[in-house]
Write a protein that holds these residues in place. Structure first.
Motif, PDB file in Angstrom:
ATOM      1  N   GLN A 271       6.798   3.917   3.606  1.00 59.05           N
ATOM      2  CA  GLN A 271       6.656   2.483   3.425  1.00 59.05           C
ATOM      3  C   GLN A 271       7.951   1.882   2.896  1.00 59.05           C
ATOM      4  OE1 GLN A 271       3.173   1.570   1.108  1.00 59.05           O
ATOM      5  NE2 GLN A 271       1.765   2.464   2.608  1.00 59.05           N
ATOM      6  N   ASP A 272       8.143   0.608   3.160  1.00 61.50           N
ATOM      7  CA  ASP A 272       9.406  -0.030   2.810  1.00 61.50           C
ATOM      8  C   ASP A 272       9.562  -0.264   1.315  1.00 61.50           C
ATOM      9  OD1 ASP A 272      10.090  -0.126   5.483  1.00 61.50           O
ATOM     10  OD2 ASP A 272       9.191  -2.108   5.789  1.00 61.50           O
ATOM     11  N   THR A 273       8.471  -0.435   0.610  1.00 61.78           N
ATOM     12  CA  THR A 273       8.531  -0.737  -0.817  1.00 61.78           C
ATOM     13  C   THR A 273       7.692   0.257  -1.604  1.00 61.78           C
ATOM     14  OG1 THR A 273       6.673  -2.275  -0.632  1.00 61.78           O
ATOM     15  CG2 THR A 273       8.881  -3.197  -0.394  1.00 61.78           C
ATOM     16  N   VAL A 274       7.910   0.273  -2.923  1.00 59.09           N
ATOM     17  CA  VAL A 274       7.140   1.139  -3.809  1.00 59.09           C
ATOM     18  C   VAL A 274       5.830   0.440  -4.166  1.00 59.09           C
ATOM     19  CG1 VAL A 274       7.096   2.305  -6.043  1.00 59.09           C
ATOM     20  CG2 VAL A 274       9.233   2.182  -4.742  1.00 59.09           C
ATOM     21  N   SER A 275       4.725   1.115  -3.935  1.00 54.44           N
ATOM     22  CA  SER A 275       3.403   0.559  -4.241  1.00 54.44           C
ATOM     23  C   SER A 275       2.960   0.999  -5.623  1.00 54.44           C
ATOM     24  CB  SER A 275       2.383   1.002  -3.193  1.00 54.44           C
ATOM     25  OG  SER A 275       2.753   0.557  -1.904  1.00 54.44           O
ATOM     26  N   LEU A 276       2.147   0.168  -6.286  1.00 54.14           N
ATOM     27  CA  LEU A 276       1.734   0.418  -7.660  1.00 54.14           C
ATOM     28  C   LEU A 276       0.337   0.992  -7.780  1.00 54.14           C
ATOM     29  CD1 LEU A 276       3.157  -2.809  -9.342  1.00 54.14           C
ATOM     30  CD2 LEU A 276       4.253  -0.580  -9.033  1.00 54.14           C
ATOM     31  N   SER A 277      -0.395   1.095  -6.652  1.00 56.37           N
ATOM     32  CA  SER A 277      -1.744   1.650  -6.702  1.00 56.37           C
ATOM     33  C   SER A 277      -2.090   2.228  -5.348  1.00 56.37           C
ATOM     34  CB  SER A 277      -2.765   0.579  -7.093  1.00 56.37           C
ATOM     35  OG  SER A 277      -2.869  -0.400  -6.072  1.00 56.37           O
ATOM     36  N   THR A 278      -3.115   3.076  -5.338  1.00 58.86           N
ATOM     37  CA  THR A 278      -3.547   3.669  -4.072  1.00 58.86           C
ATOM     38  C   THR A 278      -4.145   2.615  -3.148  1.00 58.86           C
ATOM     39  OG1 THR A 278      -5.670   4.225  -5.104  1.00 58.86           O
ATOM     40  CG2 THR A 278      -3.950   5.929  -5.109  1.00 58.86           C
ATOM     41  N   ALA A 279      -4.810   1.612  -3.731  1.00 57.75           N
ATOM     42  CA  ALA A 279      -5.374   0.551  -2.891  1.00 57.75           C
ATOM     43  C   ALA A 279      -4.269  -0.237  -2.199  1.00 57.75           C
ATOM     44  CB  ALA A 279      -6.227  -0.387  -3.752  1.00 57.75           C
ATOM     45  N   GLU A 280      -3.189  -0.505  -2.929  1.00 58.06           N
ATOM     46  CA  GLU A 280      -2.067  -1.220  -2.323  1.00 58.06           C
ATOM     47  C   GLU A 280      -1.430  -0.401  -1.210  1.00 58.06           C
ATOM     48  OE1 GLU A 280       2.292  -3.103  -3.603  1.00 58.06           O
ATOM     49  OE2 GLU A 280       0.900  -2.356  -5.137  1.00 58.06           O
ATOM     50  N   VAL A 281      -1.345   0.914  -1.428  1.00 61.55           N
ATOM     51  CA  VAL A 281      -0.780   1.805  -0.412  1.00 61.55           C
ATOM     52  C   VAL A 281      -1.606   1.763   0.859  1.00 61.55           C
ATOM     53  CG1 VAL A 281      -0.390   4.229   0.173  1.00 61.55           C
ATOM     54  CG2 VAL A 281       0.340   3.352  -2.035  1.00 61.55           C
ATOM     55  N   GLU A 282      -2.926   1.861   0.712  1.00 63.26           N
ATOM     56  CA  GLU A 282      -3.796   1.866   1.887  1.00 63.26           C
ATOM     57  C   GLU A 282      -3.769   0.512   2.591  1.00 63.26           C
ATOM     58  OE1 GLU A 282      -5.131   4.461   3.005  1.00 63.26           O
ATOM     59  OE2 GLU A 282      -5.425   5.890   1.362  1.00 63.26           O
ATOM     60  N   TYR A 283      -3.714  -0.553   1.814  1.00 69.84           N
ATOM     61  CA  TYR A 283      -3.663  -1.889   2.415  1.00 69.84           C
ATOM     62  C   TYR A 283      -2.384  -2.078   3.217  1.00 69.84           C
ATOM     63  CZ  TYR A 283      -3.898  -6.955   2.840  1.00 69.84           C
ATOM     64  OH  TYR A 283      -3.943  -8.227   3.334  1.00 69.84           O
ATOM     65  N   ARG A 284      -1.255  -1.636   2.649  1.00 69.81           N
ATOM     66  CA  ARG A 284       0.010  -1.714   3.388  1.00 69.81           C
ATOM     67  C   ARG A 284      -0.043  -0.842   4.647  1.00 69.81           C
ATOM     68  NH1 ARG A 284       4.216  -4.072   0.635  1.00 69.81           N
ATOM     69  NH2 ARG A 284       3.901  -4.405  -1.607  1.00 69.81           N
ATOM     70  N   SER A 285      -0.722   0.278   4.548  1.00 70.29           N
ATOM     71  CA  SER A 285      -0.842   1.166   5.710  1.00 70.29           C
ATOM     72  C   SER A 285      -1.580   0.476   6.843  1.00 70.29           C
ATOM     73  CB  SER A 285      -1.561   2.450   5.302  1.00 70.29           C
ATOM     74  OG  SER A 285      -1.771   3.293   6.418  1.00 70.29           O
ATOM     75  N   MET A 286      -2.645  -0.230   6.499  1.00 70.57           N
ATOM     76  CA  MET A 286      -3.411  -0.924   7.531  1.00 70.57           C
ATOM     77  C   MET A 286      -2.587  -2.035   8.175  1.00 70.57           C
ATOM     78  SD  MET A 286      -7.233  -1.186   5.858  1.00 70.57           S
ATOM     79  CE  MET A 286      -7.963  -1.681   7.401  1.00 70.57           C
ATOM     80  N   SER A 287      -1.815  -2.748   7.381  1.00 67.83           N
ATOM     81  CA  SER A 287      -1.021  -3.848   7.933  1.00 67.83           C
ATOM     82  C   SER A 287       0.125  -3.351   8.793  1.00 67.83           C
ATOM     83  CB  SER A 287      -0.473  -4.711   6.795  1.00 67.83           C
ATOM     84  OG  SER A 287       0.447  -3.975   6.000  1.00 67.83           O
ATOM     85  N   TRP A 288       0.565  -2.107   8.510  1.00 64.83           N
ATOM     86  CA  TRP A 288       1.730  -1.583   9.232  1.00 64.83           C
ATOM     87  C   TRP A 288       1.357  -0.911  10.550  1.00 64.83           C
ATOM     88  CZ3 TRP A 288       3.626   3.388  10.446  1.00 64.83           C
ATOM     89  CH2 TRP A 288       4.957   3.422  10.835  1.00 64.83           C
ATOM     90  N   THR A 289       0.095  -0.659  10.798  1.00 62.40           N
ATOM     91  CA  THR A 289      -0.303   0.143  11.963  1.00 62.40           C
ATOM     92  C   THR A 289      -0.323  -0.628  13.266  1.00 62.40           C
ATOM     93  OG1 THR A 289      -2.583  -0.241  11.311  1.00 62.40           O
ATOM     94  CG2 THR A 289      -1.632   1.856  10.714  1.00 62.40           C
ATOM     95  N   HIS A 290       0.232  -1.810  13.252  1.00 63.30           N
ATOM     96  CA  HIS A 290       0.473  -2.528  14.499  1.00 63.30           C
ATOM     97  C   HIS A 290      -0.804  -2.893  15.236  1.00 63.30           C
ATOM     98  CE1 HIS A 290       4.904  -1.515  14.847  1.00 63.30           C
ATOM     99  NE2 HIS A 290       4.498  -0.821  13.823  1.00 63.30           N
ATOM    100  N   LYS A 291      -1.871  -3.149  14.474  1.00 62.01           N
ATOM    101  CA  LYS A 291      -3.090  -3.590  15.142  1.00 62.01           C
ATOM    102  C   LYS A 291      -2.854  -4.900  15.899  1.00 62.01           C
ATOM    103  CE  LYS A 291      -7.737  -5.303  14.240  1.00 62.01           C
ATOM    104  NZ  LYS A 291      -8.733  -5.655  13.219  1.00 62.01           N
ATOM    105  N   LEU A 292      -2.197  -5.826  15.241  1.00 60.83           N
ATOM    106  CA  LEU A 292      -1.945  -7.103  15.895  1.00 60.83           C
ATOM    107  C   LEU A 292      -1.031  -6.932  17.099  1.00 60.83           C
ATOM    108  CD1 LEU A 292      -1.509  -9.458  12.802  1.00 60.83           C
ATOM    109  CD2 LEU A 292      -3.521  -9.123  14.250  1.00 60.83           C
ATOM    110  N   TRP A 293      -0.083  -5.977  16.999  1.00 62.20           N
ATOM    111  CA  TRP A 293       0.799  -5.735  18.143  1.00 62.20           C
ATOM    112  C   TRP A 293       0.005  -5.231  19.330  1.00 62.20           C
ATOM    113  CZ3 TRP A 293       1.970  -1.618  21.234  1.00 62.20           C
ATOM    114  CH2 TRP A 293       3.082  -1.773  22.066  1.00 62.20           C
TER     115      TRP A 293
END
Length: 475
Positions: free
Chosen positions: A411-433
């Protein structure tokens, strides 16, 4: 993997592809009459097309070098189609603004290739593969480029050089010249170029449709109308010197087999070549490619004495992930130590090769008669990198149970919690693409997925991240 399920013709094909070797230098090729003739044919073709003029090198100009590259071409039944010798200019000696200007030329994305094959298997489309003979020679150079004569085809005492009038393989600008020529030919025939992948072209006439995938001079195309496909092949042959390779069996180093169940893709020959290069053909296989809790980032071992070999093996493994999604994480880890690999990193790379020793023929099956439902999975590893504290994201997309796209990345940035990590993972998986890709395909009839669900399923194993997404998209 057992080869008993392969057809007899495909077994012959695999045996030939694995058994034959190609020369790696001009000296090695000169020992065989077939390769000497191949080089003669190449020079004749270049001279007949007026690729260069022999001139004296003007003052202040510099001539770049050239080399021979040798390749075996196979028919769909496994027999050798021809011994091909390619004269390649050393474009790494060119200077920007002097020898070339614009260089970019698109090639087909592997996600598009896998998606196309999945759809072709589902709809039982006829597929064909064609190769353009000396494709780069169709472009005309605007720059003034001089090249040293080909090895073995000019007396040692001669001072003449080749003033290039047409593009030649190896020059930085020739892929752009060739793609522009092919693009013009396809658009003139009535094709429409995709805006999501510029190397995908479509032709729709009533209920008939053809899709063309372009990777430099290799063309893979198919559709639901055999008469239209035959007419298109005749058109290509009238525009360029084409080689009809028949049913696709070997495309971009990927072996393709087809039967009533669908398409099977693998890189068996490529995999065995990597294992052989590392000297591990007789090794004992292992069950996993990388040990859990490997701690390679904290390695204090001595530096590996041959870092070039490490980089070469890892580079080959990167290409092997085209049909091996399970290697995505392992290759991601190994590729972080390219600059200064240690002995521990090299041993980890060998462990991946030992895993491949047990699964050289493993690949991907695209089944026939499916409904083409797109499903995505993603996951994250919190603080996976001990050096940067950045987390790791991985995703994979399935089209009716067959993988078409996958990736592992920090990930591009450091996450502060596991929930934030998973949320960033979902946004990065190119669903919208993916939704944009398929909706644009339907809108412009680039690929009319009739039974594809527009609402893509994206699945993750964290309830809190799912709740954040639901809260965000709720009205």
């Amino acid at each position: 993997m057992c080869s008993a399920n392969f057809s007899d013709s495909f077994k012959v094909f695999l045996a030939n592809v694995t058994a034959f070797t190609e020369p790696r230098s001009f000296k090695d090729a000169m020992e065989f009459d077939v390769w000497r003739k191949a080089m003669g044919f190449e020079i004749t073709a270049l001279e007949d097309s007026g690729t260069w003029d022999l001139v004296d090198l003007p003052p202040g100009k510099r001539a770049i070098g050239c080399k021979w590259v040798f390749k075996l071409k196979f028919n769909s039944d496994g027999t050798v189609e021809r011994h091909k010798a390619r004269l390649v200019a050393l474009g790494n000696r060119q200077e920007e603004g002097v020898d070339y200007d614009e260089t970019f030329a698109p090639v087909i994305k592997m996600t598009t290739v896998r998606t196309f094959l999945n759809v072709a298997a589902s709809r039982n489309w006829a597929l064909h593969q064609m190769d353009v003979h000396n494709a780069f020679l169709h472009g005309t150079l605007d720059e003034e480029v001089y090249m040293k004569p080909p090895p073995g085809f000019l007396s040692s005492g001669s001072t003449k050089v080749c003033r290039l009038k047409k593009s030649l393989y190896g020059l930085k600008q020739v892929p752009r010249c060739w793609f522009g020529t092919l693009q013009t030919a396809l658009l003139d025939y009535g094709f429409r170029q995709s805006t999501s992948d510029y190397s995908l072209f479509s032709l729709v006439r009533g209920d008939s449709e053809i899709y063309v995938l372009v990777y430099v001079d290799d063309l893979l195309f198919g559709g639901n109308d055999t008469a239209l496909l035959s007419a298109f092949k005749s058109y290509l042959s009238s525009q360029f010197h084409m080689k009809d390779l028949g049913t696709p069996r070997y495309f971009l180093g990927i072996e393709m087999a087809r039967n009533a169940e669908g398409f099977f893709l693998c890189q068996r020959k490529y995999c065995l070549d990597i294992i052989s290069e590392a000297g591990l053909l007789g090794c004992r296989p292992t069950d996993i490619p990388l040990a859990p809790n490997h701690r390679l980032a904290h390695s204090v071992d001595a530096p590996y004495d041959n870092p070039y070999q490490y980089r070469r093996i890892v580079g080959k493994l990167i290409y092997l992930t085209l049909t091996h999604p399970e290697l995505s994480y392992s290759v991601h880890i190994l590729s972080q130590f390219m600059q200064k690999p240690t002995v521990a990193h090299w041993n980890a790379a060998l462990k991946v090769l030992r895993y491949l020793k047990g699964t050289p023929g493993q690949g991907i099956l695209y089944k026939a008669g499916t409904d083409l439902v797109l499903t995505g999975y993603c996951d994250a590893d919190y603080n996976a990198c001990p050096l940067t504290r950045r987390s790791l994201t991985g995703f994979v997309f399935f089209l009716d149970g067959s993988p078409i796209s996958w990736k592992t990345k920090k990930q591009d940035t450091v996450s502060l919690s596991t929930a934030e990590v998973e949320y960033r993972s979902m946004s990065w998986t190119h669903k919208l693409w993916f939704q944009f890709y398929f909706s644009r395909c339907v809108e412009y009839k680039i690929m009319d997925y009739v039974s594809l669900r527009v609402e893509t399923d994206l699945l993750i194993d964290t309830n809190l991240a799912n709740a954040c997404v639901i809260t965000y998209i709720s009205p």
